[in-house]
Design a protein around this motif. Structure first.
Motif, mmCIF file in Angstrom:
data_model
loop_
_atom_site.group_PDB
_atom_site.id
_atom_site.type_symbol
_atom_site.label_atom_id
_atom_site.label_comp_id
_atom_site.label_asym_id
_atom_site.label_seq_id
_atom_site.Cartn_x
_atom_site.Cartn_y
_atom_site.Cartn_z
ATOM 1 N N VAL A 4 0.842 -1.204 0.000
ATOM 2 C CA VAL A 4 0.000 0.000 0.000
ATOM 3 C C VAL A 4 0.874 1.249 0.000
ATOM 4 O O VAL A 4 0.608 2.210 -0.742
ATOM 5 N N LEU A 5 1.919 1.247 0.801
ATOM 6 C CA LEU A 5 2.816 2.401 0.849
ATOM 7 C C LEU A 5 3.556 2.590 -0.475
ATOM 8 O O LEU A 5 3.718 3.721 -0.940
ATOM 9 N N ILE A 6 3.985 1.498 -1.081
ATOM 10 C CA ILE A 6 4.648 1.579 -2.384
ATOM 11 C C ILE A 6 3.692 2.159 -3.418
ATOM 12 O O ILE A 6 4.049 3.056 -4.191
ATOM 13 N N ALA A 7 2.457 1.671 -3.418
ATOM 14 C CA ALA A 7 1.457 2.178 -4.364
ATOM 15 C C ALA A 7 1.190 3.659 -4.133
ATOM 16 O O ALA A 7 1.089 4.441 -5.089
ATOM 17 N N LEU A 8 1.090 4.056 -2.880
ATOM 18 C CA LEU A 8 0.848 5.459 -2.559
ATOM 19 C C LEU A 8 2.002 6.344 -3.043
ATOM 20 O O LEU A 8 1.769 7.416 -3.610
ATOM 21 N N LEU A 9 3.222 5.905 -2.857
ATOM 22 C CA LEU A 9 4.379 6.670 -3.321
ATOM 23 C C LEU A 9 4.388 6.792 -4.845
ATOM 24 O O LEU A 9 4.695 7.855 -5.397
ATOM 25 N N LEU A 10 4.049 5.710 -5.532
ATOM 26 C CA LEU A 10 4.034 5.745 -6.993
ATOM 27 C C LEU A 10 2.895 6.621 -7.517
ATOM 28 O O LEU A 10 3.072 7.351 -8.503
ATOM 29 N N VAL A 11 1.745 6.578 -6.867
ATOM 30 C CA VAL A 11 0.628 7.437 -7.269
ATOM 31 C C VAL A 11 1.006 8.901 -7.056
ATOM 32 O O VAL A 11 0.724 9.761 -7.908
ATOM 33 N N ASN A 12 1.651 9.194 -5.940
ATOM 34 C CA ASN A 12 2.104 10.559 -5.669
ATOM 35 C C ASN A 12 3.071 11.032 -6.749
ATOM 36 O O ASN A 12 2.937 12.148 -7.270
ATOM 37 N N ALA A 13 4.025 10.194 -7.091
ATOM 38 C CA ALA A 13 5.004 10.564 -8.120
ATOM 39 C C ALA A 13 4.316 10.799 -9.466
ATOM 40 O O ALA A 13 4.582 11.802 -10.138
ATOM 41 N N ALA A 14 3.432 9.904 -9.840
ATOM 42 C CA ALA A 14 2.739 10.037 -11.126
ATOM 43 C C ALA A 14 1.878 11.295 -11.155
ATOM 44 O O ALA A 14 1.879 12.031 -12.157
ATOM 45 N N ASN A 16 2.232 14.109 -9.494
ATOM 46 C CA ASN A 16 3.068 15.304 -9.578
ATOM 47 C C ASN A 16 3.656 15.484 -10.974
ATOM 48 O O ASN A 16 3.722 16.606 -11.483
ATOM 49 N N VAL A 17 4.074 14.405 -11.586
ATOM 50 C CA VAL A 17 4.687 14.490 -12.921
ATOM 51 C C VAL A 17 3.652 14.862 -13.981
ATOM 52 O O VAL A 17 3.962 15.574 -14.935
ATOM 53 N N VAL A 18 2.413 14.428 -13.800
ATOM 54 C CA VAL A 18 1.367 14.729 -14.779
ATOM 55 C C VAL A 18 0.813 16.150 -14.593
ATOM 56 O O VAL A 18 0.618 16.874 -15.568
ATOM 57 N N VAL A 19 0.571 16.537 -13.366
ATOM 58 C CA VAL A 19 -0.146 17.789 -13.097
ATOM 59 C C VAL A 19 0.744 19.028 -13.176
ATOM 60 O O VAL A 19 0.386 20.015 -13.820
ATOM 61 N N VAL A 49 9.486 27.804 -8.623
ATOM 62 C CA VAL A 49 10.132 27.160 -7.473
ATOM 63 C C VAL A 49 9.208 26.103 -6.877
ATOM 64 O O VAL A 49 9.641 24.989 -6.552
ATOM 65 N N LEU A 50 7.937 26.426 -6.718
ATOM 66 C CA LEU A 50 6.983 25.462 -6.170
ATOM 67 C C LEU A 50 6.856 24.230 -7.065
ATOM 68 O O LEU A 50 6.791 23.094 -6.573
ATOM 69 N N ILE A 51 6.829 24.437 -8.350
ATOM 70 C CA ILE A 51 6.724 23.320 -9.289
ATOM 71 C C ILE A 51 7.993 22.474 -9.257
ATOM 72 O O ILE A 51 7.932 21.241 -9.261
ATOM 73 N N ALA A 52 9.145 23.118 -9.180
ATOM 74 C CA ALA A 52 10.405 22.370 -9.075
ATOM 75 C C ALA A 52 10.434 21.539 -7.796
ATOM 76 O O ALA A 52 10.883 20.384 -7.806
ATOM 77 N N LEU A 53 9.942 22.103 -6.715
ATOM 78 C CA LEU A 53 9.886 21.367 -5.449
ATOM 79 C C LEU A 53 8.944 20.166 -5.562
ATOM 80 O O LEU A 53 9.263 19.065 -5.104
ATOM 81 N N ALA A 54 7.792 20.358 -6.185
ATOM 82 C CA ALA A 54 6.838 19.261 -6.362
ATOM 83 C C ALA A 54 7.443 18.141 -7.209
ATOM 84 O O ALA A 54 7.260 16.953 -6.919
ATOM 85 N N ILE A 57 9.961 16.232 -5.118
ATOM 86 C CA ILE A 57 9.258 15.305 -4.230
ATOM 87 C C ILE A 57 8.770 14.088 -5.019
ATOM 88 O O ILE A 57 8.816 12.962 -4.520
ATOM 89 N N ALA A 58 8.329 14.298 -6.241
ATOM 90 C CA ALA A 58 7.908 13.186 -7.090
ATOM 91 C C ALA A 58 9.071 12.232 -7.344
ATOM 92 O O ALA A 58 8.910 11.012 -7.269
ATOM 93 N N LEU A 59 10.230 12.784 -7.627
ATOM 94 C CA LEU A 59 11.408 11.953 -7.846
ATOM 95 C C LEU A 59 11.774 11.174 -6.586
ATOM 96 O O LEU A 59 12.056 9.975 -6.643
ATOM 97 N N ALA A 60 11.744 11.845 -5.445
ATOM 98 C CA ALA A 60 12.053 11.173 -4.176
ATOM 99 C C ALA A 60 11.038 10.073 -3.890
ATOM 100 O O ALA A 60 11.408 8.986 -3.406
ATOM 101 N N SER A 61 9.775 10.322 -4.184
ATOM 102 C CA SER A 61 8.738 9.308 -3.971
ATOM 103 C C SER A 61 8.975 8.093 -4.868
ATOM 104 O O SER A 61 8.842 6.950 -4.417
#
Length: 74
Positions: A4-14, A16-19, A49-54, A57-61
């Motif tokens: 579940v945690l892995i899925a949540l991290l991947l959903v978060n990354a996806a 951020n990268v899409v939006v 800056v906010l978008i770069a930070l997001a 975070i997507a990369l880290a996730s």
């Protein structure tokens, strides 16, 4: 629980990268993004800056999710 945690991290990354890159295109076209002299305003800088930070975070996730997938079970 780990799956579940892995899925949540991947959903978060996806998400951020899409939006966020699409949001940047809208911000860059906004009249508040450039001053009369054509230089970027604080509006554009802050959003960039906010978008770069997001995206960071997507990369880290994504890295954390991949690391968790390949780590031995505890």
């Amino acid at each position: 629980m780990t799956a579940v945690l892995i899925a949540l991290l991947l959903v978060n990354a996806a998400f951020n990268v899409v939006v966020w890159p699409r949001f940047y295109t809208r911000v860059a076209k906004d009249p508040r993004a450039r001053g009369a002299d054509g230089k970027p305003t604080r509006f554009l800088t802050v959003h960039a800056v906010l978008i770069a930070l997001a995206l960071t975070i997507a990369l880290a996730s994504a890295i954390a999710a991949i690391a968790a997938m390949f780590s031995p079970a505890a």
